[in-house]
Design an enzyme around this catalytic site. Structure first.
Site, PDB file in Angstrom:
ATOM      1  N   ASN A   7       0.880  -1.171   0.000  1.00 30.43           N
ATOM      2  CA  ASN A   7       0.000   0.000   0.000  1.00 30.43           C
ATOM      3  C   ASN A   7       0.918   1.222   0.000  1.00 30.43           C
ATOM      4  O   ASN A   7       1.482   1.605   1.024  1.00 30.43           O
ATOM      5  CB  ASN A   7      -0.888  -0.018   1.254  1.00 30.43           C
ATOM      6  CG  ASN A   7      -1.868   1.132   1.275  1.00 30.43           C
ATOM      7  OD1 ASN A   7      -1.785   2.046   0.449  1.00 30.43           O
ATOM      8  ND2 ASN A   7      -2.781   1.102   2.219  1.00 30.43           N
ATOM      9  N   LYS A  14       3.312   0.794   3.090  1.00 22.89           N
ATOM     10  CA  LYS A  14       2.916  -0.217   4.085  1.00 22.89           C
ATOM     11  C   LYS A  14       2.995  -1.555   3.383  1.00 22.89           C
ATOM     12  O   LYS A  14       2.592  -1.654   2.218  1.00 22.89           O
ATOM     13  CB  LYS A  14       1.460   0.006   4.512  1.00 22.89           C
ATOM     14  CG  LYS A  14       1.295   0.940   5.666  1.00 22.89           C
ATOM     15  CD  LYS A  14      -0.118   0.803   6.223  1.00 22.89           C
ATOM     16  CE  LYS A  14      -0.728   2.159   6.390  1.00 22.89           C
ATOM     17  NZ  LYS A  14      -2.155   2.205   6.425  1.00 22.89           N
ATOM     18  N   ARG A  91      -2.589  -1.953  -3.538  1.00 22.95           N
ATOM     19  CA  ARG A  91      -3.804  -1.169  -3.338  1.00 22.95           C
ATOM     20  C   ARG A  91      -3.733   0.027  -4.290  1.00 22.95           C
ATOM     21  O   ARG A  91      -2.778   0.805  -4.253  1.00 22.95           O
ATOM     22  CB  ARG A  91      -3.876  -0.672  -1.900  1.00 22.95           C
ATOM     23  CG  ARG A  91      -5.050   0.249  -1.723  1.00 22.95           C
ATOM     24  CD  ARG A  91      -5.013   0.966  -0.421  1.00 22.95           C
ATOM     25  NE  ARG A  91      -6.207   1.796  -0.325  1.00 22.95           N
ATOM     26  CZ  ARG A  91      -6.257   2.944   0.331  1.00 22.95           C
ATOM     27  NH1 ARG A  91      -5.182   3.389   0.947  1.00 22.95           N
ATOM     28  NH2 ARG A  91      -7.351   3.636   0.375  1.00 22.95           N
ATOM     29  N   HIS A 180     -12.922   3.179  -0.302  1.00 24.23           N
ATOM     30  CA  HIS A 180     -12.907   2.172   0.783  1.00 24.23           C
ATOM     31  C   HIS A 180     -13.568   0.857   0.338  1.00 24.23           C
ATOM     32  O   HIS A 180     -14.036   0.083   1.170  1.00 24.23           O
ATOM     33  CB  HIS A 180     -13.670   2.653   2.033  1.00 24.23           C
ATOM     34  CG  HIS A 180     -13.022   3.760   2.800  1.00 24.23           C
ATOM     35  ND1 HIS A 180     -13.770   4.692   3.482  1.00 24.23           N
ATOM     36  CD2 HIS A 180     -11.736   4.076   3.028  1.00 24.23           C
ATOM     37  CE1 HIS A 180     -12.976   5.547   4.095  1.00 24.23           C
ATOM     38  NE2 HIS A 180     -11.720   5.194   3.824  1.00 24.23           N
ATOM     39  N   LEU A 209     -15.635   3.639   9.718  1.00 20.36           N
ATOM     40  CA  LEU A 209     -15.419   4.882  10.467  1.00 20.36           C
ATOM     41  C   LEU A 209     -13.984   4.946  10.956  1.00 20.36           C
ATOM     42  O   LEU A 209     -13.653   4.422  12.032  1.00 20.36           O
ATOM     43  CB  LEU A 209     -16.398   4.950  11.658  1.00 20.36           C
ATOM     44  CG  LEU A 209     -17.872   4.671  11.352  1.00 20.36           C
ATOM     45  CD1 LEU A 209     -18.698   4.686  12.631  1.00 20.36           C
ATOM     46  CD2 LEU A 209     -18.415   5.691  10.356  1.00 20.36           C
ATOM     47  N   ARG A 241     -12.344  16.092   7.070  1.00 16.22           N
ATOM     48  CA  ARG A 241     -13.171  16.417   5.892  1.00 16.22           C
ATOM     49  C   ARG A 241     -14.595  16.718   6.326  1.00 16.22           C
ATOM     50  O   ARG A 241     -15.133  16.072   7.224  1.00 16.22           O
ATOM     51  CB  ARG A 241     -13.199  15.245   4.907  1.00 16.22           C
ATOM     52  CG  ARG A 241     -11.857  14.952   4.284  1.00 16.22           C
ATOM     53  CD  ARG A 241     -11.998  13.885   3.200  1.00 16.22           C
ATOM     54  NE  ARG A 241     -10.706  13.299   2.905  1.00 16.22           N
ATOM     55  CZ  ARG A 241     -10.453  11.998   2.949  1.00 16.22           C
ATOM     56  NH1 ARG A 241     -11.403  11.134   3.238  1.00 16.22           N
ATOM     57  NH2 ARG A 241      -9.252  11.564   2.682  1.00 16.22           N
ATOM     58  N   ARG A 285     -10.312  10.011  19.925  1.00 18.67           N
ATOM     59  CA  ARG A 285      -9.976   9.846  21.355  1.00 18.67           C
ATOM     60  C   ARG A 285      -9.772  11.198  22.026  1.00 18.67           C
ATOM     61  O   ARG A 285     -10.184  11.403  23.174  1.00 18.67           O
ATOM     62  CB  ARG A 285      -8.712   8.979  21.506  1.00 18.67           C
ATOM     63  CG  ARG A 285      -8.982   7.524  21.159  1.00 18.67           C
ATOM     64  CD  ARG A 285      -7.717   6.768  20.934  1.00 18.67           C
ATOM     65  NE  ARG A 285      -7.092   7.177  19.666  1.00 18.67           N
ATOM     66  CZ  ARG A 285      -6.207   6.479  19.000  1.00 18.67           C
ATOM     67  NH1 ARG A 285      -5.796   5.326  19.477  1.00 18.67           N
ATOM     68  NH2 ARG A 285      -5.703   6.897  17.857  1.00 18.67           N
ATOM     69  N   GLY A 331     -11.056   2.289  12.743  1.00 23.04           N
ATOM     70  CA  GLY A 331     -10.639   2.763  14.078  1.00 23.04           C
ATOM     71  C   GLY A 331     -11.772   3.127  15.019  1.00 23.04           C
ATOM     72  O   GLY A 331     -11.854   2.630  16.142  1.00 23.04           O
ATOM     73  N   GLU A 385      -8.043  -4.847   4.870  1.00 25.24           N
ATOM     74  CA  GLU A 385      -7.913  -4.620   3.435  1.00 25.24           C
ATOM     75  C   GLU A 385      -6.731  -5.400   2.862  1.00 25.24           C
ATOM     76  O   GLU A 385      -6.792  -5.908   1.747  1.00 25.24           O
ATOM     77  CB  GLU A 385      -7.739  -3.114   3.161  1.00 25.24           C
ATOM     78  CG  GLU A 385      -9.025  -2.340   3.411  1.00 25.24           C
ATOM     79  CD  GLU A 385      -8.802  -0.859   3.629  1.00 25.24           C
ATOM     80  OE1 GLU A 385      -8.381  -0.472   4.734  1.00 25.24           O
ATOM     81  OE2 GLU A 385      -9.063  -0.084   2.700  1.00 25.24           O
TER      82      GLU A 385
HETATM   83  P1  AMP Z   1      -8.263   4.480  11.232  1.00 33.02           P
HETATM   84  O1  AMP Z   1      -8.205   5.534  10.163  1.00 33.02           O
HETATM   85  O2  AMP Z   1      -9.101   3.300  10.852  1.00 33.02           O
HETATM   86  O3  AMP Z   1      -6.915   4.097  11.771  1.00 33.02           O
HETATM   87  O4  AMP Z   1      -9.044   5.145  12.479  1.00 33.02           O
HETATM   88  C1  AMP Z   1      -8.547   6.271  13.133  1.00 33.02           C
HETATM   89  C2  AMP Z   1      -9.622   6.816  14.056  1.00 33.02           C
HETATM   90  O5  AMP Z   1     -10.020   5.800  14.994  1.00 33.02           O
HETATM   91  C3  AMP Z   1      -9.147   8.007  14.867  1.00 33.02           C
HETATM   92  O6  AMP Z   1     -10.153   9.006  14.905  1.00 33.02           O
HETATM   93  C4  AMP Z   1      -8.978   7.417  16.253  1.00 33.02           C
HETATM   94  O7  AMP Z   1      -9.171   8.365  17.247  1.00 33.02           O
HETATM   95  C5  AMP Z   1     -10.099   6.397  16.278  1.00 33.02           C
HETATM   96  N1  AMP Z   1      -9.907   5.453  17.382  1.00 33.02           N
HETATM   97  C6  AMP Z   1      -8.946   4.534  17.542  1.00 33.02           C
HETATM   98  N2  AMP Z   1      -9.091   3.915  18.738  1.00 33.02           N
HETATM   99  C7  AMP Z   1     -10.154   4.468  19.361  1.00 33.02           C
HETATM  100  C8  AMP Z   1     -10.817   4.290  20.606  1.00 33.02           C
HETATM  101  N3  AMP Z   1     -10.395   3.392  21.497  1.00 33.02           N
HETATM  102  N4  AMP Z   1     -11.892   5.061  20.887  1.00 33.02           N
HETATM  103  C9  AMP Z   1     -12.341   5.980  20.014  1.00 33.02           C
HETATM  104  N5  AMP Z   1     -11.759   6.199  18.822  1.00 33.02           N
HETATM  105  C10 AMP Z   1     -10.686   5.464  18.481  1.00 33.02           C
END
Ligand code: AMP
Length: 401
Positions: A7, A14, A91, A180, A209, A241, A285, A331, A385
């Protein structure tokens, strides 16, 4: 058979090396800050600890050479020789209307991906650099392109066309593409398997998400609607965004503040979403921490995020005339039980009934979080993915190696 999944992003590569069809990860890593100061390779092999190599990497070609050297390194490698790699899966973000499924890389595909750079200027050029570097360094190894847009090519014209003069579609291919796709396809498949039901008989809504967010209606295993559009800017509220917006807001601000097109793009892509409303950050978070500390804007950004998502779930259930499974992934979807709970509240009209206790216990693992009596099942399915890319690459190349 050993499949290397790549990727390749603007300043990163990656990778994961899989043993297929066993789906076993032999090694994985991330090379970051390509072309910048402080380039670094983070690499790990099964059953051994992570290593970090700090080295100057000027471009993707050199980066991939270092990845291959590391994969075949006598001490921390996972293979003895580079020629043990049987196939490479890439990818690729944009495959336009041409690619409806994953495909073997050839000259035609490379020129098409180059043409689509116009539609995905941030993503396709580094994806292409990854293919070109592999062609030079692993010239006899078959390569497969797995497109983010391909899964959504089953969407009907009345759902993918915008109501603007038709000539812009004919001339410039302005339409909804969706992104996605590999993630939505993977989690829909996995959700059907978890419930032991045939995918072809299910109406599924998948919510990806992460920092980027999108939602897809999957009917009978095919994408019938998705929230990202011509670019990944449309749809849900994301980390930075805006998602959906009356286009007149952009005209108004551009006129009022004398903004250029690129300044407006920057605002909507990088300064909006959770970050823009909360003025705290793009990380969920951090938003939660601020909300817990009583920050009203953190609270507002969360409410906007949930509201938009709920609206889409209702719309997609309408598009499919029902809902069997609601899936949360990426996430936020995998880890944030409070967001899952908020979004599922007041959706009993769709047959959604969440088990609050079960939901609160799930963080990052697959699970069914709906109550036993819930007509629609609600699932958490960690996305993968890379595995989907490895599977496609294996299926397409197995007869050739
Ligand atoms: P990703 O792009 O799939 O890596 O997701 C990133 C998003 O997931 C970011 O907004 C992080 O804050 C959120 N995230 C990861 N772990 C947690 C958690 N334990 N609680 C809430 N949001 C999280």
């Amino acid at each position: 058979m050993k499949v290397l999944v790549i990727n390749s992003g603007s300043s990163s590569i990656k990778y994961q090396l899989f043993l297929m069809p066993q789906e076993k990860i032999l090694a994985r890593g991330l090379l970051e800050k390509i072309g910048l100061s402080g380039s670094m390779l983070h690499h790990s092999r099964e059953e051994s600890s992570k290593i970090e190599i700090s080295t100057e990497i000027k471009d993707h070609h050199q980066g991939l050479r270092i990845v291959l050297e590391t994969l075949s390194h006598p001490q921390y490698g996972a293979i003895e020789q580079i020629d043990e790699i049987n196939a490479v899966g890439h990818r690729i973000v944009h495959g336009g209307e041409k690619y409806t499924a994953s495909c073997l890389v050839n000259d035609n595909l490379v020129s098409a991906v180059r043409k689509f750079c116009e539609l995905a200027p941030l993503h396709n050029p580094p994806n292409l650099a990854g293919i070109e570097a592999c062609e030079e360094l692993l010239s006899s190894v078959p390569q497969v392109a797995v497109f983010d847009t391909a899964f959504h090519q089953t969407i009907a014209d009345h759902a993918y066309l915008y109501a603007i003069p038709y000539a812009y579609y004919e001339k410039y291919r302005v339409r909804r593409y969706g992104f996605h796709g590999t993630s939505h396809r993977y989690v829909a498949l996995r959700a059907a398997r978890m419930l032991g039901k045939p995918l072809t008989e299910l109406k599924i809504i998948t919510c990806h998400l992460g920092n980027g967010c999108s939602i897809t209606a999957v009917k009978g295993g095919r994408s019938v609607e998705t929230s990202m559009g011509f670019t990944p800017l449309e749809g849900l509220v994301m980390g930075t965004r805006s998602g959906d917006l009356d286009p007149a807001v952009a005209f108004y601000l551009m006129e009022k503040l004398n903004l250029s097109v690129s300044e407006m793009k920057q605002i909507l892509n990088r300064e909006s979403g959770l970050l823009g409303v909360s003025e705290i950050g793009n990380d969920m978070r951090d938003i939660w921490k601020a909300k817990e500390a009583g920050n009203p804007r953190a609270d507002l950004s969360l409410r906007i995020f949930w509201h938009r998502l709920k609206k889409y779930i209702g719309a997609y259930a309408a598009v499919m005339n029902g809902l069997d499974i609601l899936v949360f992934t990426a996430g936020i979807g995998e880890n944030d039980y409070r967001t899952r709970q908020k979004v599922c509240e007041g959706m009993d009209y769709l047959g959604i009934e969440i088990d609050k206790k079960k939901n609160a216990a799930v963080q990052g693992e697959k699970a069914i979080i709906s109550a036993a009596s819930s007509r629609a099942k609600v699932l958490v399915v960690p996305t993968n993915e890379e595995l989907m890319i490895a599977r496609d690459t294996y299926e397409i190349t197995k007869r050739k190696t």
